[in-house]
Design a protein around this motif. Structure first.
Motif, short mmCIF file in Angstrom:
data_model
loop_
_atom_site.label_atom_id
_atom_site.label_comp_id
_atom_site.label_asym_id
_atom_site.label_seq_id
_atom_site.Cartn_x
_atom_site.Cartn_y
_atom_site.Cartn_z
N MET A 1 -11.12 -6.51 -11.92
CA MET A 1 -9.89 -5.73 -12.14
C MET A 1 -8.78 -6.26 -11.24
O MET A 1 -8.99 -6.46 -10.05
N GLN A 2 -7.61 -6.48 -11.82
CA GLN A 2 -6.45 -6.93 -11.06
C GLN A 2 -5.39 -5.83 -11.05
O GLN A 2 -5.25 -5.07 -12.00
N SER A 3 -4.66 -5.77 -9.95
CA SER A 3 -3.58 -4.81 -9.85
C SER A 3 -2.44 -5.17 -10.79
O SER A 3 -2.21 -6.34 -11.10
N LEU A 4 -1.68 -4.17 -11.23
CA LEU A 4 -0.51 -4.40 -12.06
C LEU A 4 0.52 -5.27 -11.35
O LEU A 4 1.32 -5.94 -12.00
N CYS A 5 0.48 -5.27 -10.02
CA CYS A 5 1.46 -6.06 -9.27
C CYS A 5 1.21 -7.55 -9.39
O CYS A 5 2.05 -8.35 -8.98
N TRP A 6 0.08 -7.95 -9.96
CA TRP A 6 -0.18 -9.38 -10.19
C TRP A 6 0.90 -9.96 -11.10
O TRP A 6 1.29 -11.11 -10.95
N LYS A 7 1.37 -9.15 -12.04
CA LYS A 7 2.39 -9.63 -12.98
C LYS A 7 3.77 -9.06 -12.69
O LYS A 7 4.77 -9.63 -13.10
N ASP A 8 3.82 -7.93 -11.99
CA ASP A 8 5.12 -7.33 -11.68
C ASP A 8 5.07 -6.66 -10.31
O ASP A 8 4.70 -5.49 -10.19
N ALA A 9 5.48 -7.41 -9.30
CA ALA A 9 5.47 -6.89 -7.93
C ALA A 9 6.58 -5.89 -7.69
O ALA A 9 6.62 -5.23 -6.65
N TYR A 10 7.52 -5.76 -8.64
CA TYR A 10 8.65 -4.85 -8.48
C TYR A 10 8.41 -3.48 -9.12
O TYR A 10 9.27 -2.60 -9.05
N ALA A 11 7.24 -3.28 -9.73
CA ALA A 11 6.90 -1.98 -10.31
C ALA A 11 6.55 -1.02 -9.17
O ALA A 11 5.54 -1.21 -8.49
N LYS A 12 7.39 -0.01 -8.97
CA LYS A 12 7.22 0.90 -7.83
C LYS A 12 6.36 2.11 -8.17
O LYS A 12 5.86 2.79 -7.26
N LEU B 1 -9.09 4.18 -10.19
CA LEU B 1 -8.25 4.49 -11.34
C LEU B 1 -8.48 3.49 -12.47
O LEU B 1 -8.99 2.40 -12.22
N ASP B 2 -8.10 3.89 -13.69
CA ASP B 2 -8.29 2.96 -14.81
C ASP B 2 -7.31 1.79 -14.73
O ASP B 2 -7.55 0.72 -15.32
N GLN B 3 -6.22 1.96 -13.99
CA GLN B 3 -5.30 0.87 -13.68
C GLN B 3 -4.54 1.27 -12.41
O GLN B 3 -4.43 2.46 -12.10
N THR B 4 -4.05 0.30 -11.70
CA THR B 4 -3.34 0.61 -10.46
C THR B 4 -2.22 -0.39 -10.19
O THR B 4 -2.33 -1.57 -10.55
N GLY B 5 -1.18 0.09 -9.54
CA GLY B 5 -0.10 -0.78 -9.10
C GLY B 5 -0.21 -1.12 -7.63
O GLY B 5 0.58 -1.91 -7.11
N PRO C 1 -16.04 -5.88 -6.09
CA PRO C 1 -16.35 -6.88 -7.12
C PRO C 1 -15.77 -6.62 -8.50
O PRO C 1 -15.33 -7.54 -9.18
N ASP C 2 -15.76 -5.34 -8.94
CA ASP C 2 -15.29 -5.07 -10.30
C ASP C 2 -14.30 -3.91 -10.37
O ASP C 2 -14.06 -3.36 -11.44
N LYS C 3 -13.74 -3.54 -9.22
CA LYS C 3 -12.80 -2.41 -9.21
C LYS C 3 -11.96 -2.42 -7.94
O LYS C 3 -12.24 -3.17 -7.00
N ILE C 4 -10.93 -1.59 -7.95
CA ILE C 4 -10.08 -1.42 -6.78
C ILE C 4 -10.23 0.03 -6.32
O ILE C 4 -10.01 0.97 -7.09
N SER C 5 -10.62 0.19 -5.06
CA SER C 5 -10.87 1.52 -4.51
C SER C 5 -9.69 1.96 -3.64
O SER C 5 -9.23 1.21 -2.78
N HIS C 6 -9.24 3.20 -3.87
CA HIS C 6 -8.13 3.76 -3.10
C HIS C 6 -8.69 4.83 -2.16
O HIS C 6 -9.28 5.81 -2.63
N GLN C 7 -8.50 4.65 -0.88
CA GLN C 7 -8.89 5.67 0.09
C GLN C 7 -7.69 6.58 0.32
O GLN C 7 -6.63 6.13 0.75
N VAL C 8 -7.85 7.87 0.00
CA VAL C 8 -6.76 8.84 0.18
C VAL C 8 -7.07 9.73 1.38
O VAL C 8 -8.19 9.74 1.91
N ASP C 9 -6.07 10.49 1.81
CA ASP C 9 -6.18 11.24 3.07
C ASP C 9 -7.01 12.51 2.96
O ASP C 9 -7.34 13.12 3.97
N ARG C 10 -7.37 12.92 1.74
CA ARG C 10 -8.20 14.13 1.59
C ARG C 10 -8.86 14.12 0.22
O ARG C 10 -8.46 13.38 -0.68
N GLU C 11 -9.89 14.93 0.08
CA GLU C 11 -10.58 15.05 -1.19
C GLU C 11 -9.83 16.03 -2.11
O GLU C 11 -8.97 16.78 -1.65
N GLY C 12 -10.16 16.01 -3.39
CA GLY C 12 -9.52 16.94 -4.32
C GLY C 12 -9.35 16.39 -5.72
O GLY C 12 -9.35 17.14 -6.70
#
Length: 237
Positions: free
Chosen positions: A1-12, A28-32, A64-75
């Motif tokens: 899985m590649q981040s959306l920023c691979w093709k558009d680093a300006y997507a905020k 997530l199913d996709q991420t920036g 290996p096959d995904k991007i994991s986001h660590q957030v500050d709390r569960e929910g």
């Protein structure tokens, strides 16, 4: 899985769906968001649920096959629709530093033939470093390298992205100045192209034009061991 920023680093910002949760770790199913890799720090920012609950993104890791986001709390739970917002100030600072590092390393490589043995791109501070495979680092030449790099910046050179297959990349061995070369097993090789000056395999985020960089200053150089010399640089608006 590649981040959306691979093709558009300006997507905020971007929309996504939560597909996996393990405590504070969310997939997530996709991420920036850019995941920490190659000497470039992970993006910061927030993930906001449909209910308006805001989660601060603490770290982003490439698995290996995904991007994991660590957030500050569960929910968050699987199936949640969310909206991601990138910390643009940090992202753009990193983009400027990363493109500047390509220009500096390109100048040093052309002058000395040195390969890159390591780098650390600025995240929260205005300073970065590049390690070179050099027996001797002629500090008297640093100002010359700096001037040549800034001359390229001032030319307002466009920075573009191109994708090659591994087979195509093999025909251009100069595509990487990394001493370790391109990682094996890559299905697609992403190039960062700085006009006629440079073509380098890279997965990081970059500006669209060198004029965004500002002025490059090499402020320190040191010996980091046998055949390893380190240069520190910062940017001025």
């Amino acid at each position: 899985m590649q981040s959306l920023c691979w093709k558009d680093a300006y997507a905020k910002e971007f929309d996504a769906t939560v597909v996996a949760v393990d405590g504070p770790y969310v997939v997530l199913d996709q991420t920036g968001f850019y995941a920490e890799a190659g000497g470039q720090p992970a993006d910061s920012g927030t993930i906001v649920s449909e209910e308006g609950d805001e989660y601060t993104v603490v770290h982003v890791k490439l698995l290996p096959d995904k991007i994991s986001h660590q957030v500050d709390r569960e929910g968050l739970t699987v199936g949640d629709k969310v909206h991601g917002v990138i910390d643009w100030e940090k992202r753009h600072r990193v983009m400027r530093h990363h493109t500047a590092s390509h220009i500096l390393s390109g100048v040093v490589n052309k002058e000395t033939g040195a390969m890159i043995t390591g780098k650390q791109i600025s995240g929260d501070e205005n300073k970065s470093r590049i390690d070179f495979s050099l027996e001797e680092f002629d500090k008297s030449k640093l100002k010359e390298y700096e001037d040549k790099a800034n001359e390229i910046v001032k030319q307002k050179v466009p920075v573009t992205i191109e994708f090659l297959t591994p087979e195509e990349a093999e025909k251009e061995p100069q595509l990487t100045r990394l001493a370790k070369g391109v990682m094996e097993g890559e299905k697609e090789i992403r190039l960062i192209i700085i006009g006629e000056f440079d073509r380098q395999a890279c997965g990081g985020t970059h500006v669209q034009n060198t004029e965004e960089i500002g002025k490059i200053e090499i402020y320190k150089a040191e010996n980091k061991g046998k055949n390893n010399r380190r240069a520190y640089f910062k940017l001025h608006d």
